[in-house]
Design a protein around this motif. Structure first.
Motif, short mmCIF file in Angstrom:
data_model
loop_
_atom_site.label_atom_id
_atom_site.label_comp_id
_atom_site.label_asym_id
_atom_site.label_seq_id
_atom_site.Cartn_x
_atom_site.Cartn_y
_atom_site.Cartn_z
N THR A 25 0.83 -1.21 0.00
CA THR A 25 0.00 0.00 0.00
C THR A 25 0.86 1.25 0.00
O THR A 25 0.63 2.19 -0.78
CB THR A 25 -0.92 0.00 1.22
OG1 THR A 25 -1.72 -1.18 1.19
CG2 THR A 25 -1.81 1.22 1.24
N ILE A 26 1.84 1.28 0.87
CA ILE A 26 2.72 2.45 0.97
C ILE A 26 3.52 2.64 -0.32
O ILE A 26 3.73 3.77 -0.77
CB ILE A 26 3.64 2.32 2.20
CG1 ILE A 26 2.80 2.48 3.47
CG2 ILE A 26 4.76 3.35 2.18
CD1 ILE A 26 3.53 2.14 4.74
N SER A 27 3.92 1.53 -0.93
CA SER A 27 4.67 1.63 -2.20
C SER A 27 3.83 2.30 -3.28
O SER A 27 4.32 3.17 -4.00
CB SER A 27 5.11 0.24 -2.66
OG SER A 27 5.98 -0.34 -1.73
N PHE B 141 4.97 10.45 -6.06
CA PHE B 141 6.14 10.75 -6.88
C PHE B 141 5.73 11.22 -8.28
O PHE B 141 6.23 12.24 -8.78
CB PHE B 141 7.04 9.51 -6.98
CG PHE B 141 8.29 9.73 -7.77
CD1 PHE B 141 9.40 10.31 -7.19
CD2 PHE B 141 8.36 9.37 -9.11
CE1 PHE B 141 10.56 10.52 -7.91
CE2 PHE B 141 9.51 9.58 -9.85
CZ PHE B 141 10.61 10.16 -9.24
N VAL B 142 4.80 10.50 -8.90
CA VAL B 142 4.37 10.87 -10.25
C VAL B 142 3.67 12.22 -10.24
O VAL B 142 3.90 13.07 -11.12
CB VAL B 142 3.44 9.77 -10.83
CG1 VAL B 142 2.77 10.23 -12.12
CG2 VAL B 142 4.23 8.50 -11.08
N TYR B 143 2.83 12.48 -9.24
CA TYR B 143 2.12 13.76 -9.15
C TYR B 143 3.11 14.92 -9.01
O TYR B 143 3.01 15.92 -9.73
CB TYR B 143 1.15 13.74 -7.97
CG TYR B 143 0.43 15.05 -7.78
CD1 TYR B 143 -0.64 15.40 -8.59
CD2 TYR B 143 0.85 15.95 -6.80
CE1 TYR B 143 -1.29 16.61 -8.42
CE2 TYR B 143 0.21 17.15 -6.62
CZ TYR B 143 -0.86 17.49 -7.44
OH TYR B 143 -1.50 18.69 -7.28
N VAL B 144 4.05 14.78 -8.09
CA VAL B 144 5.02 15.86 -7.88
C VAL B 144 5.93 15.99 -9.10
O VAL B 144 6.31 17.11 -9.49
CB VAL B 144 5.83 15.63 -6.58
CG1 VAL B 144 6.93 16.65 -6.42
CG2 VAL B 144 4.90 15.67 -5.37
N GLY C 27 9.47 11.95 -1.93
CA GLY C 27 9.56 10.52 -1.60
C GLY C 27 10.40 10.29 -0.35
O GLY C 27 10.05 9.48 0.51
N ALA C 28 11.52 11.01 -0.24
CA ALA C 28 12.37 10.88 0.94
C ALA C 28 11.63 11.34 2.20
O ALA C 28 11.74 10.72 3.26
CB ALA C 28 13.65 11.69 0.76
N ALA C 29 10.87 12.42 2.09
CA ALA C 29 10.12 12.92 3.24
C ALA C 29 9.04 11.93 3.68
O ALA C 29 8.83 11.72 4.88
CB ALA C 29 9.49 14.27 2.91
N ILE C 30 8.39 11.30 2.71
CA ILE C 30 7.36 10.30 3.05
C ILE C 30 7.99 9.13 3.80
O ILE C 30 7.49 8.70 4.84
CB ILE C 30 6.62 9.83 1.78
CG1 ILE C 30 5.75 10.96 1.21
CG2 ILE C 30 5.78 8.59 2.07
CD1 ILE C 30 5.15 10.66 -0.13
#
Length: 142
Positions: free
Chosen positions: A31-33, A40-43, A56-59
C-alpha cells in the motif's frame, strides 16, 4: 502441567500473532509503495524530478519516525510484562502441590544431610541469577 499448558498456549498465540503481523506488514508495504509512487508521479508532473525525489524521501522519513515510536512503545510494554511475569510464574510453581510433593520425595531419596549443601549452592545460584536479571531490567541512569 499448568505451566506446560500455559507455555504451549503462549507459544501458539505468539506464532499466530507473528504470522498476522507479517501479513499486515506485507500489505502495508504494498500500500505504501503505491501511495509513494502516486505521490512521486504527481510531484514529478507538477514540480520536477528533484522535488519528487525529496517528497519521496520525506514520506519514507515520516514512516520511519512512526515505526520508531511504535517500536519504542511496544518495547516498553514488553519490558514491563517481563518484570511482572517471573513473580507470577515463581508463585505458581511454589504453590503447586505436585512441585511440593516432588520436592519432598527428592529430599527423602537424597537425604537431609546431603540435601543441605545442595540447597545452599542452589540458593546462592538463585540469588546471583535474581540480582543479575534485575540489574538487566533496570534502565541506566544518564
Amino acid at each position: 502441567m499448568r505451566m506446560i499448558d500455559d507455555l504451549k498456549e503462549s507459544t501458539g498465540v505468539a506464532v499466530r500473532m507473528t504470522s498476522l503481523a507479517a501479513a499486515i506488514a506485507i500489505a502495508s508495504f504494498v500500500t505504501i509503495s503505491f501511495l509513494c509512487a502516486a505521490a512521486f508521479v504527481y510531484v514529478l508532473q507538477n514540480y520536477g524530478l528533484i522535488e519528487a525525489c525529496l517528497t519521496g524521501a520525506a514520506i519514507f522519513f515520516g514512516i520511519t519516525l512512526i515505526g520508531i515510536v511504535v517500536y519504542a512503545v511496544r518495547r516498553s510494554q514488553i519490558s514491563q510484562d517481563a518484570r511482572e511475569a517471573p513473580k507470577s510464574a515463581l508463585h505458581t510453581a511454589l504453590t503447586d502441590p505436585m512441585v511440593v510433593a516432588a520436592g519432598i520425595q527428592a529430599a527423602r531419596a537424597i537425604g537431609v544431610k546431603r540435601l543441605v549443601p545442595l540447597l545452599a549452592v542452589g540458593g546462592l545460584a538463585l540469588g546471583l541469577f535474581a540480582s543479575r536479571s534485575s540489574s538487566q531490567h533496570e534502565a541506566p541512569a544518564e
